[in-house]
Design a protein around this motif. Sequence first.
Motif, mmCIF file in Angstrom:
data_model
loop_
_atom_site.group_PDB
_atom_site.id
_atom_site.type_symbol
_atom_site.label_atom_id
_atom_site.label_comp_id
_atom_site.label_asym_id
_atom_site.label_seq_id
_atom_site.Cartn_x
_atom_site.Cartn_y
_atom_site.Cartn_z
ATOM 1 N N GLU A 20 24.336 -2.767 39.259
ATOM 2 C CA GLU A 20 24.185 -2.209 39.763
ATOM 3 C C GLU A 20 23.577 -1.243 40.199
ATOM 4 O OE1 GLU A 20 26.311 -3.488 37.974
ATOM 5 O OE2 GLU A 20 28.489 -4.264 38.350
ATOM 6 N N VAL A 21 22.685 -0.914 39.434
ATOM 7 C CA VAL A 21 21.476 -0.125 39.148
ATOM 8 C C VAL A 21 20.675 -0.111 40.173
ATOM 9 C CG1 VAL A 21 19.717 1.588 38.329
ATOM 10 C CG2 VAL A 21 22.329 0.890 36.631
ATOM 11 N N ALA A 22 20.371 -1.199 40.161
ATOM 12 C CA ALA A 22 18.866 -1.901 41.082
ATOM 13 C C ALA A 22 19.714 -1.546 42.219
ATOM 14 C CB ALA A 22 18.993 -3.039 40.882
ATOM 15 N N ALA A 41 14.177 7.096 41.418
ATOM 16 C CA ALA A 41 14.857 8.013 39.948
ATOM 17 C C ALA A 41 13.886 6.257 38.837
ATOM 18 C CB ALA A 41 16.082 7.271 40.025
ATOM 19 N N HIS A 42 14.444 7.004 37.524
ATOM 20 C CA HIS A 42 12.988 6.809 36.625
ATOM 21 C C HIS A 42 13.170 5.039 36.969
ATOM 22 C CE1 HIS A 42 10.737 6.720 33.876
ATOM 23 N NE2 HIS A 42 11.564 7.555 32.393
ATOM 24 N N GLY A 43 12.871 4.648 37.120
ATOM 25 C CA GLY A 43 12.055 2.919 36.447
ATOM 26 C C GLY A 43 12.696 2.276 37.464
ATOM 27 N N ARG A 44 13.116 2.790 39.000
ATOM 28 C CA ARG A 44 13.598 1.855 40.105
ATOM 29 C C ARG A 44 13.148 1.979 41.125
ATOM 30 N NH1 ARG A 44 16.479 2.125 35.242
ATOM 31 N NH2 ARG A 44 18.340 3.504 35.205
ATOM 32 N N ALA A 45 11.900 1.842 41.559
ATOM 33 C CA ALA A 45 11.069 1.907 42.186
ATOM 34 C C ALA A 45 11.016 0.257 42.599
ATOM 35 C CB ALA A 45 9.518 3.014 41.742
ATOM 36 N N ASP A 92 4.020 3.470 32.231
ATOM 37 C CA ASP A 92 4.462 2.785 31.497
ATOM 38 C C ASP A 92 5.663 3.352 30.490
ATOM 39 O OD1 ASP A 92 3.665 4.511 29.375
ATOM 40 O OD2 ASP A 92 1.564 4.572 29.007
ATOM 41 N N GLY A 93 6.352 4.567 30.910
ATOM 42 C CA GLY A 93 7.850 4.964 30.645
ATOM 43 C C GLY A 93 8.689 4.270 31.526
ATOM 44 N N ASP A 94 7.876 4.361 32.732
ATOM 45 C CA ASP A 94 8.552 4.446 34.169
ATOM 46 C C ASP A 94 8.718 3.317 34.161
ATOM 47 O OD1 ASP A 94 9.748 5.731 36.948
ATOM 48 O OD2 ASP A 94 9.403 3.914 37.394
ATOM 49 N N GLY A 148 12.710 0.990 33.682
ATOM 50 C CA GLY A 148 12.688 -0.011 34.539
ATOM 51 C C GLY A 148 12.596 -1.322 34.290
ATOM 52 N N THR A 149 12.487 -1.970 33.221
ATOM 53 C CA THR A 149 11.735 -2.769 32.701
ATOM 54 C C THR A 149 12.738 -4.086 33.920
ATOM 55 O OG1 THR A 149 11.657 -2.324 30.576
ATOM 56 C CG2 THR A 149 11.818 -5.018 30.927
#
Lengths: 346, 74, 270
Positions: A53-55, C81-85, C107-109, C114-115
Motif C-alpha cells: 500500500e505504501v508503494a 517521501a523517505h525511501g519511496r522515490a 543510503d538511508g533512503d 526504501g528497500t
Amino acid sequence: MKGNEAIAEAAIRAGADAYFGYPITPQSEILEYLMAANPHERTGMVVLQAESEVAAINMVYGGAGCGKKVMTSSSSPGISLKQEGISYIAGAQLPCLIVNVVRGGPGLGTIQPAQSDYFQAVKGGGHGDYHLIVLAPASVQEMADFVELAFDLAFKYRNPAMILSDGAIGQMMEKVYLKPQKQRSTEVPAWATTGKTKERERNIITSLDLDPYAQEQHLLRLQEKYREIERNEVRFEEIMVDDAEFLLVAYGTSARVCQKTLQLARAEGIKAGLLRPITLYPFPYERIRSLASHMKIIVSVEMSMGQMVEDVKLAVNGQVPVYHFGRMGGVITEPEEVLEYLKTKI
Amino acid sequence: MAKVKGSIVVDIEKCKGCELCVVTCPTKTIALAAEVNGKGYHYAYPANPELCIGCTNCATVCPDGVITVYRMKI
Amino acid sequence: MKTAEGLKDIIKPENLVYRKSSLITDKPFSYCPGCGHGTTHRIIAEVIEEENLAENTIGVCPVGCSVLMYDFLDLDIQQAAHGRAPAVATAIKRLMPEKFVFTYQGDGDLAAIGTSETIHACNRGENILIVFINNGIYGMTGGQMAPTTLEGMKSSTSPYGRDVKMMGNPLKMTELVAMLPGTCYVTRQSVHTPAAVRKAKKAIKKAVGYQKKGMGTCFIEIVSNCPSGWKMTPVESNKWMEENMFAYYKPGDLKVPAESDADAENKNEQ
C-alpha cells in the motif's frame, strides 16, 4: 454489479489515467476488475499491482505530480499504511482519488463492514494540518457516480479526495447506470512535472519548506482552500425531515438502515427524519444546526462506537440532546434496533 | 611542439575551500588563499597561474562547480 | 605583467574548456565542503544538458541531504517521501514513457526505509535510472549509522564502531539488485578523482541510452564521502574511502547489457 466493480468500471469510463493498488479484503475486486477489463487497451489507462500500500500511494503521488488522473483503493489497515503518502499528497497539493472500503478495526480487526475510519478520513488521518474531500456513497450507483465527482473536486481544488465506503456497499450487488466512456484528458496542468521547457520555470512537487514563515504561509493557503471547499461543496440528502421531531443522522450503509427505520417509526406514528451527509468533509454543520431547532432529539447512527456524533454535537451546539447509536466490529445495525433505541430516548 | 597554456576562474564566493582541486592539480597551480570569503572559507585561487595547463582536473572534482577552465595552444 | 597579459588572452569564450552546466542553478549547494553530492549533481546535469534532455527529464529526490536537489537543478523534480522515490518514479515513467526519469537517493533512503520500493522497482524492470549515493552514514540527521556503515565504523548511533553481531552487516544493495532480472545495467562508481568523475559520468550517459531503448532498470551506486559525518577533512575522507569503502564496496560494473544489446547501442551511436 458489485459496488467495488462499479468503482472500477466508472474509473475507466471517467478517463482515469492510472490505478495503483494492493489487494486487501473487502475491496480486491477493484484491482481484479481493472486487470480483467484491460483498460490499457480501452483507454490507455495504466493499472499496476504495487508491492505494498505504501508503494501504491507513492505511485499515486508520482502520477498525480504529472497532472494525471490517478487513483488507488484499499481497506482500513491498508489506508493506515497509506497515510504518510496521503499527507505528502495533501501537502504538495496534488489531486487524486483514494477509495477506502472500510472494514472493522483497530488492527487487523475484521473483514466485515464498519464505519470506524470516520475520524481518520475527515480529520486528516496522517500528520499535519490538512483535509481530504470525503464522499460517502450509500448505493452502488453512488459508488460509480462519485468516482468522477471525486476527480472533478480533486482537480478543482488541487486536493486529494476520498470515497469512504464500507464492505457492505463494496460487496453489495445493485443495478447501476454507467456513464458513457470519456476520453482521457490531454490537458496538462501548469504545475505538473512533465519536463521543464524553456517557456516556463521548473515545476517542483514538494511539501517541504524549511523556512517556518514560508511554511506557515503555505499552510494558511491550504486553510483558505479548505474554507472555500466548506463554502461550496457541502452535499447531503434529507428524507422526511420537514415534519420530523426526531432526527437521525447517518451516512453510507447506516443511512440505508435508517431509511427502513424511518418507515417503521412512521408506521408507529413516530415522526422521525433522516439527514444523510454525502460529503463527510466538508460536513453539513450549517444544515444540521438549523434543523436542530425543530427537533426534540438527534441520534447519530454509525457502525462505530461514536465518531461522527462529535461533528453532529458540534453542529447542534447544545440546542437539543444528541445521542449515538451504533454496532461495530463488522456487525451491521438492524433497523428495528435503531427504532428501539430511539424510543428509549423519546 | 605546440605548448598548451591554461587558466582558471574561481567563483570565490561559492568556494567552500574543500581543497580537492588543490590536491588534484598536477602543476600545483592552485592553492587555498590566506584570506577568507564571505562564508568564512579559505577559497581556492590560482596561486601560480603561469603553471596552469588547462587540464580541467580541478573543475572536474569540484563539488560546487565553482571553477571555469580555459585553454589555448601557444 | 607578462603573465597577466597572457591570462587575458587565454580567458576568452573560444578557449573555454570547462564550465558548470547551465542546468545548475545559481543557488549554492547546501552540501558540506568536499561532499560528493555536489559532484554527482554536476555530472547528472552535464549529461542531461549534453544529451539535450532537459525538456524531457523528471527527477525524483529523496529525504536526506539531497532533499533540496530541486533547488540546485533547473529541472522538473518531485520530492518523494523517505525511501519511496522508486515508487514515485515508477508511476511517472509508466504514465509518460517517453520521458527520462531518474531517482537520486542516499543510503538511508534507498538501503533502509526504501528497500522494498527499490527491490520491487528493479524487479519489475522499471525503465528508470536509480542513482544511489552510498557514504555509509546518515548525513542529514547528524551522522547516525546507516545500513551501509562498515563494520567497526563509528557513527553517532554506533559510537564504539559497528558491531555486526548486534547491528547487522553492511548491506550491499548494488549486488542485490544486480541479481534481479529487471535490471539491465548495474555499476558502482565514485566521484573523488578526475578519472573517477569521468567514468561515473560515462556510466550515467550509458544509462540514458539504455533507458531510451527501454532495456530495464539502470542502477548506479556512487560510493561517496561524508567528511562531516566521518569527522575528517575532505581530502582525508577521500583517502579513507579508497582504503576502506572500496575494499567492501568494490568499484566497477556488476552487470552490463548482453553483447547483442550493447552492439545495437554502438550501431545506433554511429
